[in-house]
Write an enzyme that holds these catalytic residues in place. Structure first.
Site, PDB file in Angstrom:
ATOM      1  N   GLU A 104      -1.617   0.247   5.179  1.00 21.14           N
ATOM      2  CA  GLU A 104      -0.269  -0.321   5.158  1.00 21.14           C
ATOM      3  C   GLU A 104      -0.220  -1.800   5.554  1.00 21.14           C
ATOM      4  OE1 GLU A 104       2.533   1.079   4.103  1.00 21.14           O
ATOM      5  OE2 GLU A 104       1.612   3.015   3.646  1.00 21.14           O
TER       6      GLU A 104
ATOM      7  N   HIS B 224       1.213  -3.224  -1.840  1.00 20.19           N
ATOM      8  CA  HIS B 224       0.241  -2.186  -2.217  1.00 20.19           C
ATOM      9  C   HIS B 224      -0.316  -2.455  -3.616  1.00 20.19           C
ATOM     10  CE1 HIS B 224       0.714   0.421   1.193  1.00 20.19           C
ATOM     11  NE2 HIS B 224       1.987   0.697   0.965  1.00 20.19           N
TER      12      HIS B 224
ATOM     13  N   HIS C 185       7.409  -4.637  -0.248  1.00 20.56           N
ATOM     14  CA  HIS C 185       6.459  -3.768   0.458  1.00 20.56           C
ATOM     15  C   HIS C 185       5.551  -3.047  -0.545  1.00 20.56           C
ATOM     16  CE1 HIS C 185       5.326  -0.771   3.665  1.00 20.56           C
ATOM     17  NE2 HIS C 185       5.133  -0.011   2.588  1.00 20.56           N
ATOM     18  N   GLU C 186       6.171  -2.417  -1.535  1.00 19.43           N
ATOM     19  CA  GLU C 186       5.377  -1.689  -2.534  1.00 19.43           C
ATOM     20  C   GLU C 186       4.536  -2.638  -3.377  1.00 19.43           C
ATOM     21  OE1 GLU C 186       5.046   1.345  -2.195  1.00 19.43           O
ATOM     22  OE2 GLU C 186       6.779   1.799  -0.927  1.00 19.43           O
TER      23      GLU C 186
END
Length: 576
Positions: free
Chosen positions: A379, A354, A350-351
């Site tokens: 997101e 980003h 997930h990170e």
């Protein structure tokens, strides 16, 4: 004569200045500044209260806490049940004190078989810090006054205005549509869990209580799929997972990560690694710091931080983006010795979504670099890359047993996905409830049901199958109310958009250069420099969203299909 991006930059800068009150009279501007300071101070106080007053519960006798949970508790003694021996020695009764911080509460609720222990921990953990009930009330009031000075009816209107949704009415329409979508299946899941509790406990009249949810869900998943978390973790050493990140950039973008020696004084900790993302034709694309291990005094969660945004310096020179990916995995001298639970792997991916948004961004201005986009767009890449942490075609490329080197078995991945999907609708319903609470607390004042706890209780009754426990104040340590005030819905927005992108663009061949080229050139490289709705439309075509009262609502059909909600929804429509 300005470029499209420059024009967008001018409009955004003007809007930013006006959101700070630059257009107001000096008297009103002074009040706005005072309110912003007050909001900042209240937010800090709210977080400090969480740290300073985590709450605690004393449990006697000590036998009520299983050995597997002893690492979370501390021994205590009481003399009320003392035994006096012939030698006048007093033997005090031993118990354990449980500090009800969120992490400990989660572990106890999931693992303790003692109903009463779970009940006490749940109630205490959702009642502290009591001081934050008043802090939150004052925060809501200050934000509301600020919004009204800016010509808005509510803080929700002020917060949502720059986003794709544009108005609270659009957000509410989306959330109510989502709530209706999950209603039937979440009720089925609730009834299934109730039946399981009754069979397990041997009590035919045993109703589900709030403190039962995590315990019986965990037990039911375990009994159905025979999953052992330690077995799953044996395939996800940290070194393997870092290899997985390298697999993603190589397969999707034809790029590679290279270790770069740190200059003296460059690193804030000796265990930080620095990598360059290198493309064979384009050269270095950006730099990534990996700060992955837990240590005292460190930022407690997992997050992506933009250190330097990319920007065009001249016609021939570009300032490369620099980002940090921060996690809190168990500390070890060797990454191969650290083994992650799969939820930690999902968080890492997930990170990393980003980070890729920042590293692959190529904007003229830092103002739009990478994740510097509207809140309900930010997101989407991170939610999209969570899918890569669950796809067997991806996992088999890097998930190998730490001692044998064996590739992760397909059946194990299928069991992991089965357990994940088992109560997925209940989990989604919880997020919808959180978002509705957030919108309502920062909506038009006064609050529709009185105080904040009444809002929480009524929305829980309307939109979930679970009871509100009287006397609890869950909202007193839901810090997203500070960071994402009236913006928590953006997680659900992103989830819907990511589901559509995965289904239409990635699912067939998630690791192809063709997929990566589309993700990079039509989506990631633009950061916030282009209209987000146009980017989404260019990426997957018409149908990824619809217009509603001047705003945008994401299409929910891909998420419905993924969660097997389409059939139930169609049945409901037919019955209506």
């Amino acid at each position: 004569m300005l470029s499209e991006e420059a024009q967008r930059g001018v409009r955004n800068l003007r809007a930013d200045f006006e959101r700070g009150g630059i257009h107001l009279s000096s008297e009103k501007l002074h009040r706005v500044n005072s309110l912003n300071i007050e909001i900042s101070q209240l937010s800090r106080q709210y977080n400090e209260n969480i740290v300073m007053d985590p709450g605690n519960v004393d449990i006697y006798p000590s036998s009520r806490i299983p050995k597997s949970l002893h690492y979370l508790v501390k021994p205590i003694y009481r003399s009320g049940s003392s035994i006096v021996t012939g030698s006048n020695t007093v033997l005090k009764e031993k118990g354990y004190q449980i500090t009800t911080d969120p992490q400990t509460v989660a572990a106890i609720l999931q693992q303790s078989s003692d109903d009463e222990v779970r009940k006490m921990v749940y109630i205490q953990g959702n009642s502290v810090p009591h001081a934050n009930v008043e802090v939150l009330r004052r925060l809501i009031s200050a934000r509301h006054e600020l919004a009204q000075m800016m010509g808005c009816k509510s803080y929700a209107e002020f917060a949502v205005k720059p986003n794709m949704a544009t108005t609270p009415d659009v957000v509410r329409s989306f959330l109510l549509e989502m709530s209706k979508m999950v209603q039937a299946k979440s009720k089925e899941e609730f009834e299934l869990l109730t039946k399981f509790k009754r069979e397990t406990s041997g009590r035919s009249d045993g109703n589900l209580r709030a403190w039962d949810e995590a315990y019986y869900m965990t037990m039911m998943k375990s009994s159905t799929y025979k999953l052992d978390n330690s077995v799953v973790a044996s395939y996800f050493s940290l070194s393997n997972c870092i290899e997985g990140l390298k697999v993603l950039v190589q397969s999707l973008f034809g790029a590679t990560f290279h270790n770069i020696p740190l200059e003296p004084g460059e690193s804030w900790d000796p265990q930080v690694l620095k990598l360059s993302l290198h493309h064979p034709e384009e050269g270095d694309l950006g730099y990534l710091y990996l700060d992955l291990y837990s240590r005292k005094g460190k930022y407690p969660g997992c997050a992506h931080f933009a250190i330097k945004g990319g920007r065009k310096i001249s016609q021939t020179e570009y300032q490369l983006p620099v980002v940090a990916l921060v996690c809190n995995f168990p500390c070890s001298r060797s990454p191969s010795a650290v083994r992650l639970n799969h939820w930690e792997v999902e968080t890492l991916f997930h990170e990393f979504g980003h980070a890729l948004h920042s590293l692959l961004s190529r904007t003229d201005y830092q103002h739009f670099s990478g994740t510097r986009v509207v809140l309900d767009f930010a997101e989407i890449p991170s939610n999209l890359f969570e899918y890569y942490a669950w796809d067997y075609r991806v996992l088999k490329r890097f998930a190998r047993h730490y001692s044998t080197g064996e590739e992760i078995p397909r059946k194990l991945v299928e069991s992991m996905k089965g357990a994940k999907d088992m109560f997925a609708t209940t989990d989604l319903q919880r997020q919808i409830f959180y978002a509705l609470v957030d919108q309502t607390l920062f909506g038009e004042q006064p609050l529709p049901y009185g105080d904040t706890s009444s809002v929480v209780a009524e929305l829980k009754r309307q939109h979930t199958c679970w009871e509100h426990v009287e006397g609890t104040h869950w909202e007193a340590r839901f810090s997203h109310l500070l960071n994402y005030g009236a913006g928590y819905y953006s997680y659900l927005y992103a989830k819907c958009f990511a589901a559509t992108i995965w289904k239409k663009l990635c699912q067939e061949d998630p690791l192809s250069l063709t997929t990566g080229f589309a993700l990079r050139t039509k989506f990631l490289q633009h950061g916030g420099a282009r209209d987000p709705a146009s980017l989404l439309n260019d990426l997957v075509g018409d149908g990824i969203y619809r217009h509603c009262n001047g705003g945008i609502i994401p299409d929910i059909s891909s998420l419905c299909d993924e969660m097997k909600l389409v059939e139930e929804d169609q049945q409901q429509v037919h019955l209506l």
